[in-house]
Design an enzyme around this catalytic site. Structure first.
Site, mmCIF file in Angstrom:
data_model
loop_
_atom_site.group_PDB
_atom_site.id
_atom_site.type_symbol
_atom_site.label_atom_id
_atom_site.label_comp_id
_atom_site.label_asym_id
_atom_site.label_seq_id
_atom_site.Cartn_x
_atom_site.Cartn_y
_atom_site.Cartn_z
ATOM 1 N N CYS A 15 0.836 -1.207 0.000
ATOM 2 C CA CYS A 15 0.000 0.000 0.000
ATOM 3 C C CYS A 15 0.869 1.254 0.000
ATOM 4 C CB CYS A 15 -0.932 -0.035 1.204
ATOM 5 S SG CYS A 15 -2.128 1.305 1.227
ATOM 6 N N CYS A 16 1.915 1.265 0.860
ATOM 7 C CA CYS A 16 2.828 2.419 0.880
ATOM 8 C C CYS A 16 3.522 2.583 -0.477
ATOM 9 C CB CYS A 16 3.878 2.249 1.981
ATOM 10 S SG CYS A 16 3.294 2.594 3.656
ATOM 11 N N CYS A 26 -3.420 4.591 9.566
ATOM 12 C CA CYS A 26 -2.120 4.069 10.004
ATOM 13 C C CYS A 26 -1.444 4.977 11.017
ATOM 14 C CB CYS A 26 -1.217 3.877 8.794
ATOM 15 S SG CYS A 26 -1.889 2.723 7.593
ATOM 16 N N CYS A 72 8.159 3.941 6.143
ATOM 17 C CA CYS A 72 7.324 3.552 5.021
ATOM 18 C C CYS A 72 8.131 3.305 3.758
ATOM 19 C CB CYS A 72 6.286 4.628 4.739
ATOM 20 S SG CYS A 72 7.030 6.193 4.339
ATOM 21 N N CYS A 105 -0.999 8.567 7.040
ATOM 22 C CA CYS A 105 -2.374 8.317 6.625
ATOM 23 C C CYS A 105 -3.256 8.071 7.848
ATOM 24 C CB CYS A 105 -2.421 7.114 5.697
ATOM 25 S SG CYS A 105 -1.542 7.374 4.146
HETATM 26 S S1 SF4 Z 1 0.503 4.737 5.592
HETATM 27 FE FE1 SF4 Z 1 -1.146 3.155 5.518
HETATM 28 S S2 SF4 Z 1 -2.781 3.917 4.157
HETATM 29 FE FE2 SF4 Z 1 -0.924 5.192 3.885
HETATM 30 S S3 SF4 Z 1 0.084 4.332 2.124
HETATM 31 FE FE3 SF4 Z 1 1.032 3.347 3.921
HETATM 32 S S4 SF4 Z 1 -0.187 1.506 4.370
HETATM 33 FE FE4 SF4 Z 1 -1.360 2.769 2.894
#
Ligand code: SF4
Length: 242
Positions: free
Chosen positions: A117-118, A203, A229, A200
């Site tokens: 996701c990141c 998170c 991340c 986010c």
């Molecule tokens: S912080 Fe969470 S929602 Fe944002 S990109 Fe990374 S995994 Fe995805």
């Protein structure tokens, strides 16, 4: 309070930070980028960049999952400062295929899916934002995370193949907040609710007294996992402190 603030050793740190920003401009303009998350450190950097007319392209990442408070501070800074803030979004097709396969909240399922996701929402857009750049500047501070102990003011960023400037590296959290208050800088109101590090919405959480400042990020993952991340992986080479 302001006079006491400026009388301290922080003045020397401030001068060094401005000197590094001027060095960034002298050596890398017009190919220098400031990746601004609008956290406390980054609004300090934005203020210094504008006040000292540093020629740097300001970019930010809208992952699509940011808290409302982050949009509010982006808006407040856009109105306060005469600077273009370039907002980068993830590619819709990337997000759609990821969500179709793994769901909207895949990051809670495993570290791998969180990193995916990141990657989709941050790393790919950041690569687009840094395209053509030869250097970027960040608001990283050494005492934010053990993984940042070895960072230097200027270092080669192996992840993106460019030079990274960390001009706030030696500032303390207190010095950051003294600067914000002394200069009436807009900041993310989540900081008032014990969110030292803001990413986010799903998170990020508030931390308790005594917790590590990064404990509010991906807190469900193993305790010994480094809460990063991938935007700021370890460099392969250092250029030395200046
Ligand atoms: S912080 Fe969470 S929602 Fe944002 S990109 Fe990374 S995994 Fe995805």
């Amino acid at each position: 309070m302001v006079a006491a603030y400026w009388a301290g050793g922080v003045m020397e740190k401030l001068k060094k930070t401005v000197a590094l920003l001027q060095q960034l401009q002298a050596e890398y303009a017009p190919n220098a980028v400031f990746a601004c998350s609008f956290g406390a450190e980054d609004v300090v950097l934005l203020d210094l960049i504008v006040k000292h007319n540093i020629s740097v392209r300001v970019v930010t990442l809208d992952t699509g999952r940011l808290p409302e408070e982050t949009y509010a501070v982006i808006d407040a800074c856009s109105k306060k400062y005469d600077v273009l803030i370039n907002v980068y979004f993830p590619r819709p097709s990337d997000v759609e295929s990821m969500v179709k396969k793994d769901g909207v909240n895949l990051f809670y399922d495993s570290v791998e899916k969180r990193k995916l996701c990141c990657h989709v929402r941050k790393i790919i857009p950041l690569n687009r934002a840094l395209k053509g750049a030869k250097a970027w500047v960040t608001g990283l501070r050494r005492d934010q995370n053990v993984s940042r102990n070895e960072m230097k003011f200027i270092e080669d960023d192996a992840s993106f193949g460019i030079v990274k400037f960390n001009p706030l590296l030696e500032w303390s959290e207190k010095e950051i907040w003294d600067y914000i208050r002394a200069n009436d800088i807009p900041y993310n109101k989540l900081h008032d609710q014990f969110y030292p590090s803001i990413g986010c919405a799903p998170c990020t959480r508030a931390i308790s007294v005594g917790e590590d400042p990064r404990a509010g990020r991906w807190w469900w993952e193993q305790e010994d996992a480094v809460a990063e991340c991938g935007l700021h992986a370890s460099p392969i080479a250092k250029r030395g402190d200046k």
